[in-house]
Design a protein around this motif. Structure first.
Motif, PDB file in Angstrom:
ATOM      1  N   ALA A 110      74.025   7.181 -66.250  1.00 50.92           N
ATOM      2  CA  ALA A 110      74.208   7.423 -64.811  1.00 50.92           C
ATOM      3  C   ALA A 110      74.871   6.221 -64.144  1.00 50.92           C
ATOM      4  N   LYS A 111      74.432   5.027 -64.527  1.00 47.76           N
ATOM      5  CA  LYS A 111      75.020   3.806 -63.952  1.00 47.76           C
ATOM      6  C   LYS A 111      76.509   3.707 -64.293  1.00 47.76           C
ATOM      7  N   ARG A 157      83.718  13.857 -66.832  1.00 44.90           N
ATOM      8  CA  ARG A 157      83.261  12.479 -66.575  1.00 44.90           C
ATOM      9  C   ARG A 157      82.187  12.068 -67.579  1.00 44.90           C
ATOM     10  N   ALA A 175      72.973  17.592 -61.761  1.00 49.31           N
ATOM     11  CA  ALA A 175      74.362  18.061 -61.893  1.00 49.31           C
ATOM     12  C   ALA A 175      74.604  18.772 -63.212  1.00 49.31           C
ATOM     13  N   TRP A 185      70.552  12.462 -59.854  1.00 47.46           N
ATOM     14  CA  TRP A 185      71.748  13.261 -59.559  1.00 47.46           C
ATOM     15  C   TRP A 185      72.363  13.791 -60.856  1.00 47.46           C
ATOM     16  N   LEU A 186      72.446  12.929 -61.872  1.00 46.12           N
ATOM     17  CA  LEU A 186      73.068  13.325 -63.131  1.00 46.12           C
ATOM     18  C   LEU A 186      72.302  14.482 -63.773  1.00 46.12           C
ATOM     19  N   THR A 224      82.452  17.209 -63.635  1.00 48.04           N
ATOM     20  CA  THR A 224      81.254  16.497 -64.078  1.00 48.04           C
ATOM     21  C   THR A 224      81.208  16.431 -65.600  1.00 48.04           C
ATOM     22  N   LEU A 255      78.475   6.090 -64.675  1.00 48.28           N
ATOM     23  CA  LEU A 255      79.156   7.101 -63.863  1.00 48.28           C
ATOM     24  C   LEU A 255      79.099   6.799 -62.371  1.00 48.28           C
ATOM     25  N   GLY A 256      78.294   5.807 -61.993  1.00 48.35           N
ATOM     26  CA  GLY A 256      78.176   5.451 -60.593  1.00 48.35           C
ATOM     27  C   GLY A 256      77.322   6.417 -59.792  1.00 48.35           C
ATOM     28  N   VAL A 257      76.346   7.045 -60.473  1.00 47.35           N
ATOM     29  CA  VAL A 257      75.441   7.993 -59.808  1.00 47.35           C
ATOM     30  C   VAL A 257      74.000   7.646 -60.195  1.00 47.35           C
ATOM     31  N   THR A 258      73.046   8.299 -59.563  1.00 49.48           N
ATOM     32  CA  THR A 258      71.656   8.093 -59.950  1.00 49.48           C
ATOM     33  C   THR A 258      71.321   9.000 -61.128  1.00 49.48           C
ATOM     34  N   ASP A 259      70.286   8.623 -61.878  1.00 48.60           N
ATOM     35  CA  ASP A 259      69.895   9.465 -63.001  1.00 48.60           C
ATOM     36  C   ASP A 259      69.373  10.819 -62.509  1.00 48.60           C
TER      37      ASP A 259
END
Length: 91
Positions: free
Chosen positions: A20-21, A45, A33, A29-30, A42, A23-27
């Motif tokens: 997640a880090k 990515r 998603a 959110w991942l 998604t 990808l620049g998102v929170t775990d």
């Protein structure tokens, strides 16, 4: 459609939080998603971050994999029979 994120992270020696880090998102959110019907962007990515083909996100050593983008949904087929049946429904 179930994404093999946990298994692939383990194979790559990283945690889902580390992915997640990257990808620049929170775990959180991942995970959300990738649950249900993730978008193609998604999936791309995540596959790039894990350095795997998109098909590997779904099935290890898959001999057939087809993705169909249909009216905003991404559908994944793991056999020609599944794909033919789906196409047959469209008639």
């Amino acid at each position: 459609m179930k994404v093999r994120m946990k298994e692939l992270c383990k194979e790559k020696g990283i945690t889902q939080k580390e992915l997640a880090k990257r990808l620049g998102v929170t775990d959180i959110w991942l995970r959300a998603a990738l649950k249900g019907n993730p978008t193609l962007s998604t999936l791309l990515r995540v596959s790039e971050a894990l350095d795997v083909e998109v098909a590997e996100l779904f099935a290890p050593k898959c001999t057939f994999s087809a993705f169909v983008y249909d009216n905003g949904d991404v559908r994944h087929f793991t056999s020609k029979e599944e794909l033919k049946a789906y196409i047959g429904q469209e008639k």
